[in-house]
Write a protein that holds these residues in place. Structure first.
Motif, PDB file in Angstrom:
ATOM      1  N   ILE A  35      47.525  92.499 -15.202  1.00 46.79           N
ATOM      2  CA  ILE A  35      48.555  92.037 -16.133  1.00 46.79           C
ATOM      3  C   ILE A  35      48.010  90.989 -17.105  1.00 46.79           C
ATOM      4  N   ILE A  36      46.968  90.263 -16.692  1.00 45.97           N
ATOM      5  CA  ILE A  36      46.387  89.199 -17.526  1.00 45.97           C
ATOM      6  C   ILE A  36      45.919  89.757 -18.864  1.00 45.97           C
ATOM      7  N   GLN A  37      45.278  90.914 -18.832  1.00 45.09           N
ATOM      8  CA  GLN A  37      44.777  91.504 -20.078  1.00 45.09           C
ATOM      9  C   GLN A  37      45.836  92.319 -20.813  1.00 45.09           C
ATOM     10  N   GLU A  38      46.888  92.696 -20.116  1.00 46.46           N
ATOM     11  CA  GLU A  38      47.887  93.588 -20.714  1.00 46.46           C
ATOM     12  C   GLU A  38      48.918  92.858 -21.573  1.00 46.46           C
ATOM     13  N   VAL A  39      49.239  91.613 -21.214  1.00 47.12           N
ATOM     14  CA  VAL A  39      50.312  90.912 -21.929  1.00 47.12           C
ATOM     15  C   VAL A  39      49.816  90.328 -23.250  1.00 47.12           C
ATOM     16  N   ASP A  40      50.778  90.073 -24.144  1.00 49.65           N
ATOM     17  CA  ASP A  40      50.454  89.480 -25.447  1.00 49.65           C
ATOM     18  C   ASP A  40      50.333  87.961 -25.373  1.00 49.65           C
ATOM     19  N   LEU A  41      51.058  87.348 -24.429  1.00 49.86           N
ATOM     20  CA  LEU A  41      51.100  85.885 -24.345  1.00 49.86           C
ATOM     21  C   LEU A  41      51.141  85.449 -22.886  1.00 49.86           C
ATOM     22  N   ILE A  42      50.317  84.459 -22.547  1.00 41.32           N
ATOM     23  CA  ILE A  42      50.376  83.837 -21.223  1.00 41.32           C
ATOM     24  C   ILE A  42      51.012  82.459 -21.372  1.00 41.32           C
ATOM     25  N   VAL A  43      52.073  82.222 -20.609  1.00 40.68           N
ATOM     26  CA  VAL A  43      52.706  80.903 -20.568  1.00 40.68           C
ATOM     27  C   VAL A  43      52.240  80.232 -19.276  1.00 40.68           C
ATOM     28  N   ASN A  44      51.367  79.269 -19.432  1.00 42.81           N
ATOM     29  CA  ASN A  44      50.703  78.573 -18.333  1.00 42.81           C
ATOM     30  C   ASN A  44      51.565  77.373 -17.930  1.00 42.81           C
ATOM     31  N   LEU A  45      51.998  77.331 -16.651  1.00 43.68           N
ATOM     32  CA  LEU A  45      52.936  76.300 -16.190  1.00 43.68           C
ATOM     33  C   LEU A  45      52.322  75.472 -15.055  1.00 43.68           C
ATOM     34  N   PRO A  46      51.345  74.630 -15.353  1.00 44.50           N
ATOM     35  CA  PRO A  46      50.702  73.844 -14.296  1.00 44.50           C
ATOM     36  C   PRO A  46      51.488  72.587 -13.947  1.00 44.50           C
ATOM     37  N   ARG A  47      51.142  71.997 -12.821  1.00 44.04           N
ATOM     38  CA  ARG A  47      51.597  70.650 -12.485  1.00 44.04           C
ATOM     39  C   ARG A  47      50.391  69.719 -12.611  1.00 44.04           C
TER      40      ARG A  47
END
Length: 378
Positions: free
Chosen positions: A137-149
């Protein structure tokens, strides 16, 4: 070259939606508007609430994306690979209350472990990590929303936006790749190698909730921050986050310095446009306590002896141990056996401290190897 990082104050819990929305608006919403497929990547190393992304951050971020995308055809996914090979993210998501958020907002859960076959990726410019496996899925999506703490880390000093991508690797890939770097510096090269495959990917980072200092990333002390920090460059977001908690990212955190040196992002605050709140307005008066690093003595004449004395090793507090076996399962060097309590083979131990990181009862603590370490016996 410059980049933008936004900082917004959270005045109270009811203000969280507005704070995240403002944080995103200050950066611009074009990347969300243009994306037909979006992946949320939380930090869910294990089912300890303080060690994971706050479900309310996830819930409100989803609602904001849905508001921005209203009337469009799009898909939102969420996924992560936790630290333990024996626990899939679904179980951890359930324990943390994230599955409830997924069901409420009707987004798509993507199983990173045991779902679709992983994608084998070559890393031609990798220094220590030449190839790896990632969730497709990492390469398939247009945008990654990264939600770290925002947390400290006993091996890497700090973990935030860049380090959160360690969880794109499914199952046993993570401990295997841990063996590629057995010191803070060498493992930081591995982290930079992994991030290099994402540097051209459209990203949005939203870092919010309380932070953790001391014995992070799972057993540290929580500190109130009341901030949302956003950006599109994880290196810049991490640099600003560290400045807020009183530390220089380039000087203190090797993987941030290495990413900047390899032009994978911007860590120099002079080249980062900070919008919203200013650094002086939000910088903590009492800096975060960072874990000690014996490797910082590397240039000293007696460095080998000092390193062996000060290197960090796990120690067992037997009264707290619940004999769950997490440490044995996670150990990349196969240095731990249960008899029935954890027993350590120091010759196989690479000092990655994954066992400490994933211990649910805080029965494993970090200490210096001491005189026995100097003599090569630990």
């Amino acid at each position: 070259m410059s980049t933008k990082v936004s900082i917004v104050q959270i005045t109270d819990d009811s203000n969280l939606f507005n704070a995240i929305y403002e944080c995103i608006n200050l950066l611009g919403t074009e990347n969300i508007k243009n994306a037909k497929s979006i992946l949320l990547k939380p930090n869910c190393i294990l089912d300890k609430a303080k060690a994971a992304t706050d479900p309310e951050i996830i819930r409100n971020t989803i609602k904001i994306i849905q508001k921005i995308k209203e009337g469009q055809d799009y898909s939102i996914y969420i996924g992560d690979s936790p630290g333990l090979r024996s626990k899939r993210s679904r179980k951890i998501f359930e324990n943390l209350g994230i599955m409830e958020v997924i069901e409420e907002t009707r987004i798509i859960y993507e199983e990173f472990d045991g779902g679709r076959p992983p994608l084998h990726i070559q890393i031609p410019d990798g220094i220590r990590l030449k190839e790896t496996k990632i969730a497709p899925i990492i390469q398939e999506v247009d945008l990654i929303v990264n939600l770290p703490r925002l947390k400290t880390h006993m091996l890497t000093v700090y973990t935030g936006a860049i380090k959160n991508y360690w969880g794109i690797q499914p199952g046993g890939t993570k401990p295997k790749n841990h063996m590629k770097g057995t010191s803070t510096e060498s493992f930081s090269q591995v982290i930079a190698d992994l991030y290099s495959i994402l540097v051209n990917k459209s990203q949005l980072i939203i870092m919010g909730g309380d932070g953790m200092e001391g014995r992070g990333p799972s057993s540290g002390k929580m500190r109130k921050l009341d901030l949302v920090i956003g950006g599109t460059d994880p290196v810049a977001v991490d640099a600003v986050a560290l400045a807020i908690v009183g530390h220089n990212a380039i000087e203190k955190v090797p993987h941030i310095r290495i990413c900047a040196e390899r032009n994978l992002g911007i860590a120099n605050l002079e080249n980062i446009e900070i919008v919203g709140k200013t650094l002086p307005e939000v910088k903590l008066t009492k800096p975060f306590h960072l874990p000690g690093r014996g490797r910082a003595w590397a240039g000293h004449l007696f460095a080998p002896l000092i390193y062996r004395y000060t290197k960090k090793i796990p120690r067992l507090h037997r009264k707290k141990c619940i004999k769950c076996g997490n440490c044995e399962k996670i150990c990349p060097g196969e240095a731990i056996t249960l008899t029935p309590y954890p027993s350590f083979n120091r010759k196989h131990c690479i000092n990655c401290l994954c066992c400490v990181e994933t211990c649910p009862s805080d029965a494993l603590r970090v200490s210096n190897a001491g005189i026995w370490g100097m003599l090569g016996m630990r």
